[in-house]
Design a protein around this motif. Structure first.
Motif: not given
Length: 327
Positions: A218-226, A249-253, A278-287
């Protein structure tokens, strides 16, 4: 929780700066300032704090967890967090103390006994309120305070409300923020929950030798829209092998969360009965990019059993029944 042997005092002959690796990574048990002049202490988590006969002391980006005592001192606290302290000060005697761009939260009081005029708080969040220029009250809206993640959420009142004369760190907004971490004005991705499922295995939720695992995230975006959010995972341990590291994941407001199937990996060997990894997740949203990690343990097929205190599935983690190593 350090062993006693790690708690012996260290007294350098001379120093100008004491710098840690970060306020959630470097822990100092009892910092005693005595007859010191003109030093900067930064990027630490501190428990136990006292000062005598010190001048021009700058404390920057500290997570302070215990009451302080100051006698004949000049202390300047900048971008600090005072968290879960019964009272910040036992006393401030013949001293000047300035707190700026900081957060005082879940603390019962500022002073244990008598209020001192030697303390000034400004441009800081004080949960219960305190007079001073730029001070605010309320909830700082941390990402996960109970999990010691003191980053600011997108809706935090501490964003862009620090001292307007303070320099803004790289990536910040129009003004410096209050607290330990500057809000990045990008997406901020975190894991609200992780459940391990065996694609091949005994379905007990424990990653064990010979099993193939795919966690549910369960992934949450606690910043600006992704937008077009993707994640690539790594497991840097020789007992494991990554089968499919990629997750779309797609888009997350801002404030949105979604549950997705995570990466697929296998546990090919276990060199011990319980191995922290440790399972490390490298995420990317645009730049925009970032890293979030999931700590867990690998288990052998043989259960660690103790005839008195149970085993690694039934233990509670308490001193009387310590052997539970998951959950």
């Amino acid at each position: 929780d350090l062993p006693y042997s790690y708690k012996i005092p260290i007294e350098p002959d001379s120093f100008e700066n004491v710098i840690g690796n970060g306020p959630t990574r470097t822990y100092v048990y009892h910092f005693w300032f005595n007859n010191i002049e003109s030093i900067t202490v930064s990027n630490l988590r501190m428990t136990g704090f006292a000062g005598h006969d010190c001048t021009n002391i700058e404390l920057n980006n500290l997570h302070i967890q215990s009451r302080m005592n100051l006698t004949r001192c000049e202390f300047n606290y900048i971008s600090c967090l005072f968290y879960k302290i019964d009272s910040l000060f036992s006393w401030i005697t013949d001293s000047t103390s300035l707190i700026t761009n900081s957060i005082i939260w879940r603390c019962n009081d500022i002073f244990q006994d008598e209020v001192s005029d030697d303390l000034t708080i400004q441009y800081s969040l004080v949960e219960s309120g305190w007079p001073g220029t730029g001070n605010i009250t309320g909830d700082p809206m941390f990402v996960d305070a109970d999990g010691f993640d003191f980053r600011l959420r997108y809706d935090s009142p501490c964003i862009d409300t620090g001292d307007p004369t303070s320099p803004v760190p790289p990536g910040g907004g129009t003004r410096i923020d209050m607290g330990l971490f500057e809000y990045p004005h990008t997406p901020q991705i975190c894991f609200e929950s992780v459940t391990f499922y065996e694609v091949i295995g005994d379905q007990d939720g424990i990653p064990e030798e010979g099993e193939t695992i795919q966690p549910e995230l369960t992934i949450e975006n606690v910043g600006e829209p992704a937008t077009n959010l993707t994640m690539t995972f790594e497991l840097g341990h020789p007992d494991t092998a990554m089968i499919n590291p990629n997750v779309t994941v797609g888009s997350l407001s801002s404030g949105d969360k979604v549950t997705v199937s995570g990466p697929v990996f296998s546990v090919n060997d276990t060199t011990d009965w319980c191995i922290p990894v440790e399972l490390t997740g490298n995420w990317q949203s645009g730049s925009d990019t970032g890293v979030e990690s999931i700590p867990f343990s690998l288990h052998g097929n043989e259960m660690h059993i103790d005839p008195v205190t149970g085993n690694d599935q039934t233990g509670t983690g308490s001193p009387s029944n310590p052997f539970k190593t998951i959950g």
